[in-house]
Motif scaffolding. Structure first.
Motif, PDB file in Angstrom:
ATOM      1  N   ASP A   1       0.823  -1.214   0.000  1.00  0.00           N
ATOM      2  CA  ASP A   1       0.000   0.000   0.000  1.00  0.00           C
ATOM      3  C   ASP A   1       0.854   1.259   0.000  1.00  0.00           C
ATOM      4  OD1 ASP A   1      -2.307  -1.496  -0.069  1.00  0.00           O
ATOM      5  OD2 ASP A   1      -2.817  -1.187   2.048  1.00  0.00           O
ATOM      6  N   ILE A   2       1.915   1.277   0.799  1.00  0.00           N
ATOM      7  CA  ILE A   2       2.805   2.442   0.849  1.00  0.00           C
ATOM      8  C   ILE A   2       3.362   2.725  -0.540  1.00  0.00           C
ATOM      9  CG2 ILE A   2       5.069   3.252   1.661  1.00  0.00           C
ATOM     10  CD1 ILE A   2       4.465   1.753   4.305  1.00  0.00           C
ATOM     11  N   LEU A   3       3.862   1.696  -1.179  1.00  0.00           N
ATOM     12  CA  LEU A   3       4.491   1.871  -2.489  1.00  0.00           C
ATOM     13  C   LEU A   3       3.466   2.192  -3.578  1.00  0.00           C
ATOM     14  CD1 LEU A   3       6.999  -1.072  -2.080  1.00  0.00           C
ATOM     15  CD2 LEU A   3       7.587   1.373  -2.149  1.00  0.00           C
ATOM     16  N   ALA A   4       2.324   1.512  -3.550  1.00  0.00           N
ATOM     17  CA  ALA A   4       1.279   1.766  -4.553  1.00  0.00           C
ATOM     18  C   ALA A   4       0.708   3.175  -4.408  1.00  0.00           C
ATOM     19  CB  ALA A   4       0.177   0.726  -4.436  1.00  0.00           C
ATOM     20  N   ASP A   5       0.563   3.651  -3.163  1.00  0.00           N
ATOM     21  CA  ASP A   5       0.061   5.010  -2.938  1.00  0.00           C
ATOM     22  C   ASP A   5       0.980   6.067  -3.534  1.00  0.00           C
ATOM     23  OD1 ASP A   5      -2.137   4.019  -1.631  1.00  0.00           O
ATOM     24  OD2 ASP A   5      -1.440   4.543   0.390  1.00  0.00           O
ATOM     25  N   GLU A   6       2.248   5.728  -3.705  1.00  0.00           N
ATOM     26  CA  GLU A   6       3.215   6.657  -4.302  1.00  0.00           C
ATOM     27  C   GLU A   6       3.310   6.485  -5.815  1.00  0.00           C
ATOM     28  OE1 GLU A   6       5.118   9.240  -2.873  1.00  0.00           O
ATOM     29  OE2 GLU A   6       3.599   8.887  -1.339  1.00  0.00           O
ATOM     30  N   GLY A   7       2.463   5.616  -6.369  1.00  0.00           N
ATOM     31  CA  GLY A   7       2.413   5.461  -7.816  1.00  0.00           C
ATOM     32  C   GLY A   7       3.278   4.350  -8.379  1.00  0.00           C
ATOM     33  N   PHE A   8       3.911   3.548  -7.513  1.00  0.00           N
ATOM     34  CA  PHE A   8       4.727   2.445  -8.003  1.00  0.00           C
ATOM     35  C   PHE A   8       3.839   1.251  -8.344  1.00  0.00           C
ATOM     36  CE2 PHE A   8       7.744   4.673  -5.150  1.00  0.00           C
ATOM     37  CZ  PHE A   8       8.726   4.974  -6.087  1.00  0.00           C
ATOM     38  N   ARG A   9       4.214   0.502  -9.359  1.00  0.00           N
ATOM     39  CA  ARG A   9       3.546  -0.758  -9.675  1.00  0.00           C
ATOM     40  C   ARG A   9       4.196  -1.804  -8.776  1.00  0.00           C
ATOM     41  NH1 ARG A   9       4.902  -2.920 -14.923  1.00  0.00           N
ATOM     42  NH2 ARG A   9       4.831  -0.736 -15.441  1.00  0.00           N
ATOM     43  N   VAL A  10       3.397  -2.495  -7.986  1.00  0.00           N
ATOM     44  CA  VAL A  10       3.916  -3.422  -6.988  1.00  0.00           C
ATOM     45  C   VAL A  10       3.409  -4.824  -7.290  1.00  0.00           C
ATOM     46  CG1 VAL A  10       4.099  -3.915  -4.521  1.00  0.00           C
ATOM     47  CG2 VAL A  10       3.842  -1.550  -5.293  1.00  0.00           C
ATOM     48  N   ILE A  11       4.321  -5.778  -7.205  1.00  0.00           N
ATOM     49  CA  ILE A  11       3.935  -7.184  -7.284  1.00  0.00           C
ATOM     50  C   ILE A  11       4.370  -7.834  -5.976  1.00  0.00           C
ATOM     51  CG2 ILE A  11       3.854  -7.417  -9.781  1.00  0.00           C
ATOM     52  CD1 ILE A  11       6.666  -8.445  -9.777  1.00  0.00           C
ATOM     53  N   GLU A  12       3.708  -8.910  -5.600  1.00  0.00           N
ATOM     54  CA  GLU A  12       3.908  -9.504  -4.291  1.00  0.00           C
ATOM     55  C   GLU A  12       4.295 -10.975  -4.404  1.00  0.00           C
ATOM     56  OE1 GLU A  12       0.004  -7.073  -2.829  1.00  0.00           O
ATOM     57  OE2 GLU A  12       0.489  -8.905  -1.739  1.00  0.00           O
ATOM     58  N   ALA A  13       5.124 -11.398  -3.447  1.00  0.00           N
ATOM     59  CA  ALA A  13       5.477 -12.808  -3.315  1.00  0.00           C
ATOM     60  C   ALA A  13       5.510 -13.145  -1.831  1.00  0.00           C
ATOM     61  CB  ALA A  13       6.839 -13.082  -3.950  1.00  0.00           C
ATOM     62  N   HIS A  14       5.103 -14.366  -1.491  1.00  0.00           N
ATOM     63  CA  HIS A  14       5.072 -14.759  -0.075  1.00  0.00           C
ATOM     64  C   HIS A  14       6.360 -15.446   0.373  1.00  0.00           C
ATOM     65  CE1 HIS A  14       3.841 -18.580  -1.877  1.00  0.00           C
ATOM     66  NE2 HIS A  14       4.237 -19.144  -0.758  1.00  0.00           N
ATOM     67  N   ASP A  15       7.229 -15.829  -0.572  1.00  0.00           N
ATOM     68  CA  ASP A  15       8.509 -16.434  -0.199  1.00  0.00           C
ATOM     69  C   ASP A  15       9.508 -16.274  -1.350  1.00  0.00           C
ATOM     70  OD1 ASP A  15       7.919 -18.425  -2.097  1.00  0.00           O
ATOM     71  OD2 ASP A  15       7.428 -19.926  -0.599  1.00  0.00           O
ATOM     72  N   ALA A  16      10.745 -16.711  -1.111  1.00  0.00           N
ATOM     73  CA  ALA A  16      11.804 -16.541  -2.100  1.00  0.00           C
ATOM     74  C   ALA A  16      11.536 -17.342  -3.375  1.00  0.00           C
ATOM     75  CB  ALA A  16      13.147 -16.941  -1.496  1.00  0.00           C
ATOM     76  N   GLY A  17      10.971 -18.527  -3.237  1.00  0.00           N
ATOM     77  CA  GLY A  17      10.676 -19.343  -4.419  1.00  0.00           C
ATOM     78  C   GLY A  17       9.712 -18.644  -5.362  1.00  0.00           C
ATOM     79  N   GLU A  18       8.639 -18.085  -4.802  1.00  0.00           N
ATOM     80  CA  GLU A  18       7.679 -17.359  -5.625  1.00  0.00           C
ATOM     81  C   GLU A  18       8.330 -16.103  -6.211  1.00  0.00           C
ATOM     82  OE1 GLU A  18       3.107 -15.664  -5.479  1.00  0.00           O
ATOM     83  OE2 GLU A  18       4.148 -15.962  -3.576  1.00  0.00           O
ATOM     84  N   ALA A  19       9.174 -15.439  -5.437  1.00  0.00           N
ATOM     85  CA  ALA A  19       9.860 -14.242  -5.929  1.00  0.00           C
ATOM     86  C   ALA A  19      10.747 -14.574  -7.127  1.00  0.00           C
ATOM     87  CB  ALA A  19      10.692 -13.623  -4.810  1.00  0.00           C
ATOM     88  N   LEU A  20      11.494 -15.661  -7.044  1.00  0.00           N
ATOM     89  CA  LEU A  20      12.369 -16.050  -8.154  1.00  0.00           C
ATOM     90  C   LEU A  20      11.569 -16.393  -9.406  1.00  0.00           C
ATOM     91  CD1 LEU A  20      14.995 -18.144  -6.164  1.00  0.00           C
ATOM     92  CD2 LEU A  20      15.350 -15.910  -7.262  1.00  0.00           C
ATOM     93  N   THR A  21      10.445 -17.060  -9.220  1.00  0.00           N
ATOM     94  CA  THR A  21       9.564 -17.372 -10.353  1.00  0.00           C
ATOM     95  C   THR A  21       9.083 -16.091 -11.031  1.00  0.00           C
ATOM     96  OG1 THR A  21       8.858 -19.442  -9.328  1.00  0.00           O
ATOM     97  CG2 THR A  21       7.416 -18.522 -11.034  1.00  0.00           C
ATOM     98  N   LEU A  22       8.671 -15.111 -10.219  1.00  0.00           N
ATOM     99  CA  LEU A  22       8.207 -13.831 -10.771  1.00  0.00           C
ATOM    100  C   LEU A  22       9.338 -13.094 -11.476  1.00  0.00           C
ATOM    101  CD1 LEU A  22       5.926 -12.698  -7.829  1.00  0.00           C
ATOM    102  CD2 LEU A  22       5.178 -13.179 -10.171  1.00  0.00           C
ATOM    103  N   LEU A  23      10.522 -13.091 -10.895  1.00  0.00           N
ATOM    104  CA  LEU A  23      11.657 -12.407 -11.507  1.00  0.00           C
ATOM    105  C   LEU A  23      12.047 -13.043 -12.844  1.00  0.00           C
ATOM    106  CD1 LEU A  23      13.768 -11.754  -8.312  1.00  0.00           C
ATOM    107  CD2 LEU A  23      12.934  -9.988  -9.882  1.00  0.00           C
ATOM    108  N   GLU A  24      11.939 -14.350 -12.935  1.00  0.00           N
ATOM    109  CA  GLU A  24      12.255 -15.038 -14.189  1.00  0.00           C
ATOM    110  C   GLU A  24      11.227 -14.736 -15.279  1.00  0.00           C
ATOM    111  OE1 GLU A  24      12.551 -19.092 -12.874  1.00  0.00           O
ATOM    112  OE2 GLU A  24      14.581 -18.799 -12.115  1.00  0.00           O
TER     113      GLU A  24
END
Length: 157
Positions: free
Chosen positions: A18-41
């Motif tokens: 919410d903090i980042l989105a309120d400032e106009g950033f596009r934010v994506i979320e991950a609940h752990d490192a595995g999901e984060a790596l999948t999103l980054l790929e």
């Protein structure tokens, strides 16, 4: 351009998002490192990864920070924790650390600096969910029920 928020605590992840989105950033979320790596790929638009240190799974936040630095060196990295302070050499080069609870202005300042944007001079209060009282554990063991509890209802009589 997007910011990837990696946090296993849903409430904390929602606040950061919410903090980042309120400032106009596009934010994506991950609940752990595995999901984060999948999103980054799968994505090419992530410019900053904001990750908690302590997460479930085989890779914690520090491990994720090092993998991101190795595989995507142009991606900025911010690591946060309320339980530990990384020692010199724990973080990859150019990665930043923010202790929890962090101020809205601190998070935004670090993100802007990594992105090369002008800093926001406004100082805010520490970011905590409204109605939650935090207490530092007396022992080394953190009892979740004792660490955060809702405020009592006001007397309406």
């Amino acid at each position: 351009m997007a910011i990837l928020v990696v946090e296993d605590d849903v409430l904390v992840r929602m606040i950061a998002t919410d903090i980042l989105a309120d400032e106009g950033f596009r934010v994506i979320e991950a609940h752990d490192a595995g999901e984060a790596l999948t999103l980054l790929e799968a994505r090419t638009d992530v410019r900053v990864v904001f990750t908690d240190c302590n997460m479930p799974g085989e890779i914690d936040g520090l491990g994720l920070a090092h993998l991101v630095h190795q595989r995507w060196p142009s991606v900025g990295i911010i690591v946060t924790s309320g339980k530990m302070q990384p020692s010199a050499g724990d973080l990859p080069k150019r990665a930043r650390f923010i202790a929890k609870p962090y101020r809205r202005s601190t998070l935004l300042s670090e993100v802007r600096e990594l992105l090369g944007r002008e800093e926001d001079p406004v100082q805010g209060a520490p970011v905590l969910p409204e109605g939650i009282i935090t207490q530092a554990p007396v022992s080394g063991v953190c009892d979740v029920a004792a660490a955060a509890s809702p405020l009592p209802e006001p007397d309406k009589s």
